[in-house]
Design an enzyme around this catalytic site. Structure first.
Site, mmCIF file in Angstrom:
data_model
loop_
_atom_site.group_PDB
_atom_site.id
_atom_site.type_symbol
_atom_site.label_atom_id
_atom_site.label_comp_id
_atom_site.label_asym_id
_atom_site.label_seq_id
_atom_site.Cartn_x
_atom_site.Cartn_y
_atom_site.Cartn_z
ATOM 1 N N THR A 149 -20.661 42.674 -15.064
ATOM 2 C CA THR A 149 -19.363 42.034 -15.591
ATOM 3 C C THR A 149 -19.095 42.078 -17.162
ATOM 4 O OG1 THR A 149 -19.655 40.401 -13.793
ATOM 5 C CG2 THR A 149 -18.458 39.667 -15.677
ATOM 6 N N GLY A 188 -27.690 37.525 -16.025
ATOM 7 C CA GLY A 188 -29.017 36.577 -15.871
ATOM 8 C C GLY A 188 -30.063 37.204 -16.776
ATOM 9 N N GLU A 431 -20.841 36.839 -7.979
ATOM 10 C CA GLU A 431 -21.056 37.779 -6.919
ATOM 11 C C GLU A 431 -20.009 38.126 -6.136
ATOM 12 O OE1 GLU A 431 -24.294 39.208 -7.391
ATOM 13 O OE2 GLU A 431 -23.023 40.842 -6.457
HETATM 14 C C1 LIG Z 1 -33.429 35.104 -0.419
HETATM 15 C C2 LIG Z 1 -33.473 36.069 -1.596
HETATM 16 C C3 LIG Z 1 -32.360 35.296 -2.519
HETATM 17 C C4 LIG Z 1 -31.972 36.121 -3.729
HETATM 18 C C5 LIG Z 1 -30.867 35.667 -4.260
HETATM 19 C C6 LIG Z 1 -30.293 36.670 -5.538
HETATM 20 C C7 LIG Z 1 -29.306 36.143 -6.049
HETATM 21 C C8 LIG Z 1 -28.655 36.951 -7.351
HETATM 22 C C9 LIG Z 1 -28.087 36.246 -8.426
HETATM 23 C C10 LIG Z 1 -26.779 36.746 -8.613
HETATM 24 C C11 LIG Z 1 -26.027 36.198 -9.776
HETATM 25 C C12 LIG Z 1 -24.851 36.959 -10.058
HETATM 26 C C13 LIG Z 1 -24.644 38.162 -10.243
HETATM 27 C C14 LIG Z 1 -23.096 38.908 -10.432
HETATM 28 O O1 LIG Z 1 -22.434 38.174 -10.160
HETATM 29 S S1 LIG Z 1 -23.099 40.619 -10.233
HETATM 30 C C15 LIG Z 1 -21.546 40.714 -10.574
HETATM 31 C C16 LIG Z 1 -20.607 40.610 -9.210
HETATM 32 N N1 LIG Z 1 -19.402 41.093 -9.320
HETATM 33 C C17 LIG Z 1 -18.384 41.347 -8.324
HETATM 34 O O2 LIG Z 1 -18.935 40.739 -7.158
HETATM 35 C C18 LIG Z 1 -17.303 41.939 -8.552
HETATM 36 C C19 LIG Z 1 -16.336 41.677 -7.413
HETATM 37 N N2 LIG Z 1 -15.335 42.835 -7.471
HETATM 38 C C20 LIG Z 1 -15.424 43.853 -6.395
HETATM 39 O O3 LIG Z 1 -16.628 43.829 -5.569
HETATM 40 C C21 LIG Z 1 -14.544 44.720 -6.504
HETATM 41 O O4 LIG Z 1 -13.889 44.903 -7.508
HETATM 42 C C22 LIG Z 1 -13.584 44.494 -5.256
HETATM 43 C C23 LIG Z 1 -14.010 44.675 -4.100
HETATM 44 C C24 LIG Z 1 -12.757 42.870 -5.522
HETATM 45 C C25 LIG Z 1 -12.324 45.522 -5.191
HETATM 46 O O5 LIG Z 1 -12.838 46.717 -5.565
HETATM 47 P P1 LIG Z 1 -12.026 48.056 -5.639
HETATM 48 O O6 LIG Z 1 -10.747 47.675 -6.611
HETATM 49 O O7 LIG Z 1 -12.686 49.239 -6.067
HETATM 50 O O8 LIG Z 1 -11.513 48.001 -4.131
HETATM 51 P P2 LIG Z 1 -10.001 47.946 -3.288
HETATM 52 O O9 LIG Z 1 -9.786 46.647 -3.462
HETATM 53 O O10 LIG Z 1 -9.148 48.808 -3.956
HETATM 54 O O11 LIG Z 1 -10.519 48.432 -2.023
HETATM 55 C C26 LIG Z 1 -10.652 49.805 -1.600
HETATM 56 C C27 LIG Z 1 -11.447 50.127 -0.177
HETATM 57 O O12 LIG Z 1 -12.782 49.791 -0.574
HETATM 58 C C28 LIG Z 1 -13.611 48.749 0.129
HETATM 59 N N3 LIG Z 1 -14.603 48.028 -0.398
HETATM 60 C C29 LIG Z 1 -14.592 47.167 -1.628
HETATM 61 N N4 LIG Z 1 -15.548 46.870 -1.892
HETATM 62 C C30 LIG Z 1 -16.448 47.415 -0.831
HETATM 63 C C31 LIG Z 1 -18.024 47.230 -0.765
HETATM 64 N N5 LIG Z 1 -18.716 46.459 -1.283
HETATM 65 N N6 LIG Z 1 -18.551 47.908 0.344
HETATM 66 C C32 LIG Z 1 -17.813 48.670 1.140
HETATM 67 N N7 LIG Z 1 -16.332 48.765 1.144
HETATM 68 C C33 LIG Z 1 -15.648 48.199 0.005
HETATM 69 C C34 LIG Z 1 -12.219 47.902 0.269
HETATM 70 O O13 LIG Z 1 -12.520 47.271 1.836
HETATM 71 C C35 LIG Z 1 -11.072 48.876 0.399
HETATM 72 O O14 LIG Z 1 -11.169 49.441 1.898
HETATM 73 P P3 LIG Z 1 -9.849 49.793 2.503
HETATM 74 O O15 LIG Z 1 -9.184 50.921 1.519
HETATM 75 O O16 LIG Z 1 -10.389 50.720 3.661
HETATM 76 O O17 LIG Z 1 -8.975 48.496 2.846
HETATM 77 C C1 LIG Z 2 -23.670 31.676 -13.130
HETATM 78 C C2 LIG Z 2 -23.053 32.797 -13.239
HETATM 79 C C3 LIG Z 2 -23.843 34.126 -13.291
HETATM 80 C C4 LIG Z 2 -23.631 35.244 -13.242
HETATM 81 N N1 LIG Z 2 -24.175 36.487 -13.375
HETATM 82 C C5 LIG Z 2 -23.824 37.667 -13.633
HETATM 83 C C6 LIG Z 2 -24.822 38.653 -13.505
HETATM 84 O O1 LIG Z 2 -25.837 38.530 -13.587
HETATM 85 N N2 LIG Z 2 -24.314 40.132 -13.764
HETATM 86 C C7 LIG Z 2 -22.964 40.164 -13.713
HETATM 87 O O2 LIG Z 2 -22.736 41.583 -13.711
HETATM 88 N N3 LIG Z 2 -21.867 39.169 -13.502
HETATM 89 C C8 LIG Z 2 -22.575 37.989 -13.512
HETATM 90 N N4 LIG Z 2 -21.572 36.855 -13.445
HETATM 91 C C9 LIG Z 2 -20.260 37.307 -13.302
HETATM 92 C C10 LIG Z 2 -19.288 37.089 -12.097
HETATM 93 O O3 LIG Z 2 -19.769 38.143 -11.298
HETATM 94 C C11 LIG Z 2 -18.007 37.127 -12.380
HETATM 95 O O4 LIG Z 2 -17.676 35.752 -13.038
HETATM 96 C C12 LIG Z 2 -17.071 36.949 -11.122
HETATM 97 O O5 LIG Z 2 -17.383 38.112 -10.391
HETATM 98 C C13 LIG Z 2 -15.794 36.605 -11.475
HETATM 99 O O6 LIG Z 2 -15.070 37.520 -12.043
HETATM 100 P P1 LIG Z 2 -14.165 36.839 -13.519
HETATM 101 O O7 LIG Z 2 -14.932 36.061 -14.066
HETATM 102 O O8 LIG Z 2 -13.688 38.146 -13.965
HETATM 103 O O9 LIG Z 2 -13.199 36.013 -12.924
HETATM 104 P P2 LIG Z 2 -11.412 36.472 -12.767
HETATM 105 O O10 LIG Z 2 -11.405 37.619 -11.951
HETATM 106 O O11 LIG Z 2 -11.032 36.585 -14.269
HETATM 107 O O12 LIG Z 2 -10.958 34.978 -12.167
HETATM 108 C C14 LIG Z 2 -10.090 34.178 -12.481
HETATM 109 C C15 LIG Z 2 -9.080 33.781 -11.593
HETATM 110 O O13 LIG Z 2 -8.014 34.760 -11.104
HETATM 111 C C16 LIG Z 2 -8.162 35.040 -9.757
HETATM 112 N N5 LIG Z 2 -8.024 36.474 -9.379
HETATM 113 C C17 LIG Z 2 -8.683 37.387 -10.038
HETATM 114 N N6 LIG Z 2 -8.342 38.696 -9.682
HETATM 115 C C18 LIG Z 2 -7.368 38.215 -8.476
HETATM 116 C C19 LIG Z 2 -6.835 39.245 -7.390
HETATM 117 N N7 LIG Z 2 -6.802 40.297 -7.434
HETATM 118 N N8 LIG Z 2 -5.919 38.426 -6.609
HETATM 119 C C20 LIG Z 2 -5.878 37.127 -6.544
HETATM 120 N N9 LIG Z 2 -6.552 36.274 -7.400
HETATM 121 C C21 LIG Z 2 -7.278 36.814 -8.575
HETATM 122 C C22 LIG Z 2 -9.422 34.388 -9.321
HETATM 123 O O14 LIG Z 2 -9.163 34.054 -7.866
HETATM 124 C C23 LIG Z 2 -9.860 33.425 -10.379
HETATM 125 O O15 LIG Z 2 -8.938 32.109 -10.052
HETATM 126 C C24 LIG Z 2 -21.903 35.565 -13.374
HETATM 127 C C25 LIG Z 2 -21.196 34.650 -13.341
HETATM 128 C C26 LIG Z 2 -21.487 33.280 -13.242
HETATM 129 C C27 LIG Z 2 -20.706 31.996 -13.218
#
Ligand SMILES: CCCCCCCCCCC/C=C/C(=O)SCCNC(=O)CCNC(=O)[C@H](O)C(C)(C)COP(=O)(O)OP(=O)(O)OC[C@H]1O[C@@H](n2cnc3c(N)ncnc32)[C@H](O)[C@@H]1OP(=O)(O)O
Ligand SMILES: Cc1cc2nc3c(=O)[nH]c(=O)nc-3n(C[C@H](O)[C@H](O)[C@H](O)COP(=O)(O)OP(=O)(O)OC[C@H]3O[C@@H](n4cnc5c(N)ncnc54)[C@H](O)[C@@H]3O)c2cc1C
Length: 666
Positions: A149, A188, A431
């Site tokens: 992110t 994190g 996530e």
């Molecule tokens: C017991 C043990 C416990 C351990 C616990 C561990 C906890 C860890 C703590 C975590 C802390 C936090 C970490 C984080 O937050 S890390 C950052 C996470 N970030 C995100 O999740 C970002 C979210 N965004 C996305 O995933 C993508 O941008 C998104 C999927 C929303 C869109 O991607 P993109 O624009 O590339 O794709 P499209 O929407 O255009 O779709 C195209 C096609 O791709 C398919 N697709 C998308 N994602 C996936 C995937 N992951 N796997 C397979 N296929 C995927 C999608 O379905 C589309 O398919 P079609 O074209 O066929 O429709």
């Molecule tokens: C506690 C915490 C820990 C984290 N740890 C990590 C980490 O370890 N590593 C890491 O890489 N990231 C980490 N993140 C980041 C996290 O993965 C992102 O905050 C999360 O994926 C959401 O993305 P954003 O903040 O850009 O939200 P945004 O996408 O800006 O969302 C803002 C609003 O816009 C809306 N929106 C955005 N796109 C669309 C769409 N296509 N259609 C409709 N609505 C939409 C959402 O629904 C939401 O209401 C962490 C976040 C938190 C809060």
């Protein structure tokens, strides 16, 4: 020697009422007697590590002290774990995850190391890369995080701005953060803990962009821990929760890393700069899929923690009279209280059961990918998205409901409910943001609907669409099986409505993308309905499956819980069922009675059910939820730890209050 206190009498009586073997359920929830034994043994070792006991509760420490204390304790935990694992098999990930709560009240600064850094090396690295980094990472000779992110982009990862430009002359990538919005933000442990990270960056070769890829990057000197030249790194500051997670920011300025640091299990960059595409570019998102699956398990645990606290407290707490002249009742005897709490227990079971099959589905996809087969990947992606979204959201609601069920004392930090809430609510966003993930599932559902209309065979989780198209709505019966069909009808109906809404907008001349946006409220509703159908169906199936292998007394209780879950959601979504299924008003009236009957059936087992989660006092860290029920004594003991209670008169009296009062008297 530690003082042994008497168990609260109400809890003693509650435990005597229990109709099933609590231990048997603990083994079942843990996944077997051996897992429980391993967990208890490890937790017992931790309990006796003196250095892990806090003299001053974490909440009274400053931001900096709190972090430093968390690092200190996390290192001790890691050492204890290493010693434990030297003698026996490696601890199961869920047991490690649980034990962490006994050590750190909030989130560990190593959370991302074990949760995402190591799994990404495993999931995205070639065998050579794994051989190089995994031993060091597992031994924690290097500590890492997952830096994806950025300030400007979290959801839309194709829009990430960090660049990795290949320099074929030196066989290196040059990392850059061109703008402030390109800075990594949130990872994190990044703030001041880790020395490595997986950085997700846009790959450029000879001026051409090749999309985002993961790179393993050393950011701090291993000896001095100072940021390496070209790295700007720091902590992002206080948040709603996650106080000790040490979330950080990171920027690169012409920072060079060797070619071998791009994780190349999927796509590759050869020495001369040739780009070799992977089987599927979305495999780069693999770690996120794994973590989304794990979040279902985390949600089960957080719900279990909150339920344990609130149910035990409700058994101990007496308030008001049901009838004049009678003693004040245990608040657990108010039906409204049971309505708040028993769904919390059932929800935890629903998520545990869901995790069991979802994790198997995940393993199967990983195995298939190893054989270059990816047929089940889209279904897994759709399932992991909506189940992560629904389970984390439900867990947030349930934890807050449990806090409310504890009245004023639930608002105390020492109840631990605020910290648990901070945790669960963060998972709704991280996530993959909640709405965004529901929309990912909706995308899959729209395709599935189209395939159903074309008469194609569908994946198992959406096969109900074909049944729905083929058959007339089944005659309603108030049985769990028919109700689950009813949830499937709601999902199918909403999927059809959302699909038709898109078509209507397209026919009216809108682009598909605009039509999608215009229909997106309906799309997320369809996705939510699909999640609920999947949760209820999976929970029911798993309960039926396990019921044959447990004692009849336990099977009966498990059956009460699954019925409660299904009837609760029937009543919550009665409006939808009236629109999309054959349920009638009279059926709903019968189910309301059924729900009340189920509350009464679960009532004698409520404390036994939360005891079976087997969450030790050290993990629960709650004045309200401890096993012995010494609620009031603990609240007072914790209050006495306040630094403000360490002196009879605080200096602010002499400095401010006294002159202020004097002036007021004049
Ligand atoms: C017991 C043990 C416990 C351990 C616990 C561990 C906890 C860890 C703590 C975590 C802390 C936090 C970490 C984080 O937050 S890390 C950052 C996470 N970030 C995100 O999740 C970002 C979210 N965004 C996305 O995933 C993508 O941008 C998104 C999927 C929303 C869109 O991607 P993109 O624009 O590339 O794709 P499209 O929407 O255009 O779709 C195209 C096609 O791709 C398919 N697709 C998308 N994602 C996936 C995937 N992951 N796997 C397979 N296929 C995927 C999608 O379905 C589309 O398919 P079609 O074209 O066929 O429709
Ligand atoms: C506690 C915490 C820990 C984290 N740890 C990590 C980490 O370890 N590593 C890491 O890489 N990231 C980490 N993140 C980041 C996290 O993965 C992102 O905050 C999360 O994926 C959401 O993305 P954003 O903040 O850009 O939200 P945004 O996408 O800006 O969302 C803002 C609003 O816009 C809306 N929106 C955005 N796109 C669309 C769409 N296509 N259609 C409709 N609505 C939409 C959402 O629904 C939401 O209401 C962490 C976040 C938190 C809060």
């Amino acid at each position: 020697m530690a003082t042994v206190h008497k168990i609260n009498e109400d809890l003693v009586k509650e435990r005597q009422k229990c109709t099933f073997n609590v231990q048997e359920l603990t083994y079942l929830l843990d996944g077997g007697e051996e897992v429980t034994k391993e967990r208890r043994e490890f937790e017992n070792i931790l309990r006796n590590v003196k250095e892990l006991q806090d003299e001053v509760p974490e909440v009274y420490l400053s931001h900096k002290e709190r972090y430093e204390n968390a690092v200190r304790k996390t290192c001790i935990l890691q050492n204890v774990r290493n010693d434990f694992e030297k003698k026996r098999e490696v601890l199961s990930p869920r047991n490690i995850f649980r034990a962490g709560y006994a050590v750190i009240k909030d989130v560990s600064p190593f959370f991302l190391h074990n949760g995402m850094f190591v799994p990404t090396i495993i999931g995205q690295g070639t065998p050579e890369q794994q051989a190089e980094w995994l031993p060091k990472a597992k031994a924690m000779a290097i500590i890492g995080t997952y830096a994806q992110t950025e300030l400007g982009h979290g959801t839309f990862i194709r829009g990430l701005e960090t660049t990795a430009t290949y320099d074929a002359k030196t066989e290196e990538f040059i990392l850059n953060s061109p703008k402030v919005t390109s800075y990594k933000w949130w990872p994190g442990g990044l703030g001041t803990t880790v020395n490595h990270c997986i950085t997700v960056a846009q790959l450029y070769i000879n001026g051409k962009k090749y999309g985002i890829h993961p790179f393993i990057v050393q950011i701090r000197d291993l000896e001095t821990h100072k940021p390496l030249p070209g790295i700007k790194v720091g902590e992002i500051g206080p948040k709603m929760g996650f106080a000790t997670a040490n979330n950080g920011f990171l920027g690169f300025q012409n920072f060079r890393i060797p070619r071998k640091n791009m994780l190349m299990k999927n796509a590759q960059v050869l020495k001369d700069g040739t780009f070799v595409k992977g089987m599927n570019e979305k495999l780069t998102y693999g770690t996120m899929v794994m973590v989304r699956v794990n979040i279902v398990s985390d949600s089960a645990f957080h719900t279990a923690m909150a339920a344990t606290i609130a149910v035990r407290y409700a058994a101990v707490r007496h308030q008001s009279q049901l009838k004049a002249k009678e003693p004040e009742v245990q608040i657990i005897d108010y039906l409204t209280q049971q309505h708040k709490l028993f769904i919390a227990i059932a929800t935890s079971h629903a998520f545990s059961n869901t995790y069991t099959w979802l994790y198997q589905a995940y393993l199967k996809v990983v195995e298939d990918l190893g054989k270059q087969k990816q047929d089940h990947l889209p279904e897994l992606h759709a399932l992991s998205c909506c189940l992560k979204a629904t389970s984390s959201r439900d867990a947030g609601v349930i934890v807050e409901q449990c806090r409310l069920a504890c009245g004023g004392h639930g608002y105390m930090a020492s109840s631990n409910l605020p910290i648990i809430y901070g945790y669960t609510t963060a998972a709704i966003t991280y996530e993959g943001e909640h709405t965004v993930l529901l929309l990912q599932t909706a995308r899959y559902l729209m395709k599935a609907w189209m395939s159903a209309l074309e008469g194609k065979v569908l994946a198992p989780s959406v096969a109900y669409l074909v049944d729905w198209l083929k058959s007339d709505k089944q005659r309603w019966q108030n049985t769990p099986e028919v109700i689950v069909k009813g949830f499937q009808h709601v999902a199918a109906g909403k999927i059809k409505d959302a699909f038709d809404a898109i078509q209507k907008h397209v026919k009216a001349g809108k682009d598909y993308e605009d039509a999608w946006n215009l229909a997106s409220v309906q799309l997320i509703k369809a996705s939510e309905a699909h999640s609920r159908a999947i949760l209820c169906d999976g929970y029911l199936r798993e309960t039926v499956r396990t019921s044959s292998s447990v004692s009849p007394s336990l099977a009966k209780v498990l059956n009460h819980l699954v019925q409660l879950y299904i009837v609760y959601w029937t009543l919550e979504t009665a409006g939808d069922l009236l629109v999309y299924s054959n349920i009638g008003k009279d059926d709903i009236a019968v189910l309301k009675e059924k729900y009340e009957e189920l509350l009464a059936l679960i009532r004698p087992n409520a404390v036994g059910l939360v005891d079976a989660f087997d969450i030790s006092d050290e993990i629960l860290q709650s004045t309200l939820g401890s096993y012995d029920g010494r609620v009031y004594e603990r609240l007072m003991e914790e209050a006495m730890k306040s630094p403000l209670n360490k002196e009879p008169v605080n200096q602010s009296f002499h400095k401010y209050l006294k002159p202020f009062i004097k002036k007021a008297k004049l």
